[in-house]
Design a protein around this motif. Structure first.
Motif, PDB file in Angstrom:
ATOM      1  N   ARG A   1       0.515  -0.979  -0.394  1.00  0.00           N
ATOM      2  CA  ARG A   1      -0.236   0.272  -0.738  1.00  0.00           C
ATOM      3  C   ARG A   1       0.908   0.857   0.316  1.00  0.00           C
ATOM      4  N   PHE A   2       0.883   1.899  -1.014  1.00  0.00           N
ATOM      5  CA  PHE A   2       1.606   2.969  -1.012  1.00  0.00           C
ATOM      6  C   PHE A   2       0.326   3.922  -0.821  1.00  0.00           C
ATOM      7  N   ALA A   3       0.454   4.761   0.392  1.00  0.00           N
ATOM      8  CA  ALA A   3      -0.086   5.621   1.226  1.00  0.00           C
ATOM      9  C   ALA A   3       0.432   7.201   0.936  1.00  0.00           C
ATOM     10  N   ASP A   4      -0.014   8.892   0.943  1.00  0.00           N
ATOM     11  CA  ASP A   4       0.378  10.096   1.609  1.00  0.00           C
ATOM     12  C   ASP A   4      -1.700  10.405   1.642  1.00  0.00           C
ATOM     13  N   GLU A   5      -0.476  11.460   1.794  1.00  0.00           N
ATOM     14  CA  GLU A   5      -1.910  12.553   2.707  1.00  0.00           C
ATOM     15  C   GLU A   5      -1.979  13.508   2.211  1.00  0.00           C
ATOM     16  N   GLY A   6      -2.144  13.835   1.104  1.00  0.00           N
ATOM     17  CA  GLY A   6      -1.619  15.018  -0.040  1.00  0.00           C
ATOM     18  C   GLY A   6      -3.271  15.166  -0.925  1.00  0.00           C
ATOM     19  N   ILE A   7      -3.150  15.695  -1.744  1.00  0.00           N
ATOM     20  CA  ILE A   7      -4.406  16.842  -1.549  1.00  0.00           C
ATOM     21  C   ILE A   7      -5.407  16.109  -2.684  1.00  0.00           C
ATOM     22  N   GLY A   8      -5.277  14.645  -2.904  1.00  0.00           N
ATOM     23  CA  GLY A   8      -6.524  13.628  -3.415  1.00  0.00           C
ATOM     24  C   GLY A   8      -6.022  14.172  -4.847  1.00  0.00           C
ATOM     25  N   MET A   9      -7.409  13.265  -5.122  1.00  0.00           N
ATOM     26  CA  MET A   9      -7.846  13.337  -6.872  1.00  0.00           C
ATOM     27  C   MET A   9      -9.470  13.843  -6.532  1.00  0.00           C
ATOM     28  N   GLU A  10     -10.210  14.029  -7.457  1.00  0.00           N
ATOM     29  CA  GLU A  10     -11.243  14.601  -7.619  1.00  0.00           C
ATOM     30  C   GLU A  10     -11.986  12.779  -8.199  1.00  0.00           C
ATOM     31  N   LYS A  11     -13.766  13.002  -8.027  1.00  0.00           N
ATOM     32  CA  LYS A  11     -13.734  11.480  -8.208  1.00  0.00           C
ATOM     33  C   LYS A  11     -14.194  11.048  -9.706  1.00  0.00           C
ATOM     34  N   GLU A  12     -13.872  12.489 -10.653  1.00  0.00           N
ATOM     35  CA  GLU A  12     -14.474  11.556 -12.110  1.00  0.00           C
ATOM     36  C   GLU A  12     -13.310  11.502 -12.640  1.00  0.00           C
ATOM     37  N   ASP A  13     -11.834  12.103 -11.980  1.00  0.00           N
ATOM     38  CA  ASP A  13     -10.894  11.470 -11.732  1.00  0.00           C
ATOM     39  C   ASP A  13     -10.247  10.166 -11.388  1.00  0.00           C
ATOM     40  N   LEU A  14     -10.434   9.362 -10.809  1.00  0.00           N
ATOM     41  CA  LEU A  14     -10.313   7.743 -10.743  1.00  0.00           C
ATOM     42  C   LEU A  14     -10.406   7.150 -11.958  1.00  0.00           C
ATOM     43  N   PRO A  15     -11.767   6.642 -13.077  1.00  0.00           N
ATOM     44  CA  PRO A  15     -11.617   6.193 -13.337  1.00  0.00           C
ATOM     45  C   PRO A  15     -10.323   5.981 -14.978  1.00  0.00           C
ATOM     46  N   HIS A  16      -9.495   7.436 -14.770  1.00  0.00           N
ATOM     47  CA  HIS A  16      -8.963   7.755 -15.644  1.00  0.00           C
ATOM     48  C   HIS A  16      -7.260   7.904 -15.593  1.00  0.00           C
ATOM     49  N   ILE A  17      -7.194   8.052 -14.028  1.00  0.00           N
ATOM     50  CA  ILE A  17      -5.945   7.593 -14.184  1.00  0.00           C
ATOM     51  C   ILE A  17      -5.143   7.100 -14.429  1.00  0.00           C
ATOM     52  N   PHE A  18      -4.724   5.800 -14.905  1.00  0.00           N
ATOM     53  CA  PHE A  18      -3.728   4.655 -15.454  1.00  0.00           C
ATOM     54  C   PHE A  18      -3.557   4.889 -16.642  1.00  0.00           C
ATOM     55  N   ASP A  19      -4.631   5.462 -17.721  1.00  0.00           N
ATOM     56  CA  ASP A  19      -4.831   6.157 -18.662  1.00  0.00           C
ATOM     57  C   ASP A  19      -2.768   7.054 -19.352  1.00  0.00           C
ATOM     58  N   PRO A  20      -2.963   6.063 -20.069  1.00  0.00           N
ATOM     59  CA  PRO A  20      -0.715   7.195 -21.171  1.00  0.00           C
ATOM     60  C   PRO A  20      -1.268   8.110 -20.928  1.00  0.00           C
ATOM     61  N   PHE A  21      -1.008   9.295 -20.466  1.00  0.00           N
ATOM     62  CA  PHE A  21      -0.878  10.785 -20.755  1.00  0.00           C
ATOM     63  C   PHE A  21      -1.681  11.521 -19.958  1.00  0.00           C
ATOM     64  N   TYR A  22      -2.569  10.610 -19.358  1.00  0.00           N
ATOM     65  CA  TYR A  22      -4.417  11.618 -18.702  1.00  0.00           C
ATOM     66  C   TYR A  22      -3.307  12.546 -17.268  1.00  0.00           C
ATOM     67  N   ARG A  23      -3.986  13.462 -17.587  1.00  0.00           N
ATOM     68  CA  ARG A  23      -3.292  14.547 -16.291  1.00  0.00           C
ATOM     69  C   ARG A  23      -4.679  14.853 -15.373  1.00  0.00           C
ATOM     70  N   GLY A  24      -5.047  14.525 -14.237  1.00  0.00           N
ATOM     71  CA  GLY A  24      -6.273  14.846 -13.955  1.00  0.00           C
ATOM     72  C   GLY A  24      -6.187  16.604 -13.543  1.00  0.00           C
ATOM     73  N   ARG A  25      -7.572  16.571 -12.829  1.00  0.00           N
ATOM     74  CA  ARG A  25      -7.611  18.442 -12.275  1.00  0.00           C
ATOM     75  C   ARG A  25      -6.488  19.051 -11.151  1.00  0.00           C
ATOM     76  N   ASN A  26      -5.822  18.241 -10.431  1.00  0.00           N
ATOM     77  CA  ASN A  26      -4.753  18.303  -9.954  1.00  0.00           C
ATOM     78  C   ASN A  26      -3.194  18.889  -9.921  1.00  0.00           C
ATOM     79  N   HIS A  27      -3.394  18.763 -12.008  1.00  0.00           N
ATOM     80  CA  HIS A  27      -2.080  19.056 -12.534  1.00  0.00           C
ATOM     81  C   HIS A  27      -1.528  19.847 -12.131  1.00  0.00           C
ATOM     82  N   ARG A  28      -1.965  20.895 -12.123  1.00  0.00           N
ATOM     83  CA  ARG A  28      -1.453  22.299 -12.130  1.00  0.00           C
ATOM     84  C   ARG A  28      -0.872  22.567 -11.090  1.00  0.00           C
ATOM     85  N   PHE A  29      -0.791  21.318  -9.581  1.00  0.00           N
ATOM     86  CA  PHE A  29       0.371  21.687  -8.585  1.00  0.00           C
ATOM     87  C   PHE A  29       1.966  21.232  -8.977  1.00  0.00           C
TER      88      PHE A  29
END
Length: 456
Positions: A387-415
């Motif tokens: 288990r790789f756990a962090d207490e960071g900014i997390g991810m939006e629910k809409e991003d979770l189904p796509h995070i393993f797609d190549p070159f996909y970057r979620g809404r938190n990519h600006r950080f």
């Protein structure tokens, strides 16, 4: 040779062999029955003539006259009567003597009771005949003209029927083979219309037989090819975009710097920016190479037994050397017995697993402030669990189904900076090792990646 022709010839050959076997059995059975029946007929006629001579006291001259005047001499039986001492008592035609009896033949008949054989076209039967307390040796010979004629007609009838049947079977076989393979011909015509530009076309599937199964399998292959082509197009498009950004920034920075004379400090600043862009290109290139390696056929990758704790420690050391400000904690669950080594050992490729773990650790640190992640190593039944756990900014629910797609970057990519390859690469590597990876995350509460690998 086409399958249709091969099937037709095979079917025709098998049918011809069966017909030939059937015709042979019929012919030889009829021939044997005719021969045996004619031997019986010869014996019966010979006994009748012997009774006329011995019982009715018909003179030999009268019997000989009847024999000579009978029509069809070849089919007229020639009878000879001897006593057991080889004394001739009667003969239909001594001057002709078709059988040419010998003392040895008479002795053999007396010993065996009956003999039968062929001499030329004639059938000959000799038998021991008891009459009024005396034993006689009787021979009879004749040609079964009518029976042989019937046998000859039967032969030509069977030959004609055989070749006629073979021709008909071949024609019928051609028709049925064409009908049976028509779906295959239609499938070939449909396949010829499918090219790289219209991979969305599919084969028609109106049957549930083997042809239908072939169509289903081929359509499934086309689905995979279409997905592969689409993924390749998307991959190339994303690579072009990712490479264009740092290259454009580098070229713009260098062009502006070269446009006029500047102080040394500005030149150094421009070079530092160019170096940063170049490092991004190197990192992207390395990620693409790792992604290509993870996409190989498993048979092309060397697997051996490795310890996950050692790989995790090596990955942690490499990350801390590049980013001393990161903090990575490793927690190992203690085993209750001496099987600890087996529980944390898997069959895999050390380099690829290390790449996957580095990406997951870096991902946790990049999105946490301060940059910190915790790796927990445990096991359950047949799997080792990380288990790789962090207490960071997390991810939006809409991003979770796509995070393993190549070159996909979620809404938190600006950080943070990134190219969207790391998580896709980690997933490919885990699945290459017959494992599973999942994620749980909530905005503002951190993220947990769970990796399950079958242990040795």
């Amino acid at each position: 040779m086409k399958i249709r022709t091969r099937l037709t010839l095979l079917f025709t050959g098998m049918t011809a062999a069966l017909l030939l076997l059937f015709a042979s059995v019929v012919y030889f059975s009829f021939s044997q029955d005719r021969e045996e029946e004619y031997y019986k007929n010869l014996r019966q006629q010979a006994v009748t003539k012997a009774n006329l001579l011995l019982d009715a006291k018909v003179s030999p001259q009268v019997l000989q006259l009847i024999y000579k005047n009978a029509s069809g001499s070849s089919s007229q039986e020639e009878v000879a009567i001897y006593d057991t001492a080889f004394h001739l008592l009667y003969h239909d035609a001594v001057e002709i003597d078709k059988v040419k009896e010998t003392r040895t033949m008479i002795r053999e008949i007396a010993e065996n009771g009956q003999i039968s054989f062929h001499t030329g076209q004639l059938q000959v039967v000799g038998f021991l005949y008891a009459h009024n307390g005396n034993d006689y040796i009787i021979t009879a010979a004749a040609q079964d003209e009518y029976g042989l004629f019937q046998l000859h007609n039967l032969l030509w009838t069977l030959v004609g029927a055989f070749f006629t049947a073979v021709v008909l079977v071949f024609l019928v076989g051609q028709f049925f083979a064409r009908q049976a393979l028509k779906p295959v011909s239609d499938m070939v015509d449909e396949v010829e219309e499918i090219t790289a530009t219209n991979l969305d076309l599919r084969l028609k599937n109106d049957s549930k037989d083997e042809i239908g199964e072939l169509a289903v399998t081929f359509n499934a292959m086309l689905d995979r090819l279409e997905q592969s082509f689409d993924a390749q197009k998307q991959f190339v498009s994303n690579i072009s975009h990712e490479l264009r950004t740092p290259l454009t920034a580098m070229m713009a920075e260098l062009e502006i710097t070269a446009s006029r004379e500047r102080p040394a400090e500005e030149y150094r600043q421009s070079m530092r920016h160019a170096i940063t862009d170049a490092q991004q290109l190197v990192k992207l290139s390395n990620s693409l190479l790792d992604l290509a390696k993870a996409s190989y056929d498993p048979s092309e990758i060397h697997f051996r037994e490795v310890r996950l704790d050692e790989i995790i420690m090596d990955a942690r050391r490499d990350i801390l050397q590049a980013h001393p400000e990161y903090k990575i904690s490793i927690v190992m669950e203690e085993a209750n017995d001496d099987s600890d080594d087996d529980l944390i050992s898997v069959t895999g490729n050390e380099y690829l697993l290390k790449v996957a773990f580095i990406n997951l650790m870096e991902n946790g640190c990049k999105f946490s402030h301060p940059p910190e992640t915790t790796v927990t190593l445990t096991w359950f039944k047949g799997h080792t669990i990380l288990r790789f756990a962090d207490e960071g900014i997390g991810m939006e629910k809409e991003d979770l189904p796509h995070i393993f797609d190549p070159f996909y970057r979620g809404r938190n990519h600006r950080f943070v900076d990134g190219n969207g390859i790391g998580l896709s690469l980690a997933m490919k590597i885990v699945r290459l090792h017959r494992g599973n990876i999942s994620v749980a995350s909530k905005p503002g509460q951190g993220t947990v990646f769970t990796v399950e690998l079958p242990h040795v």
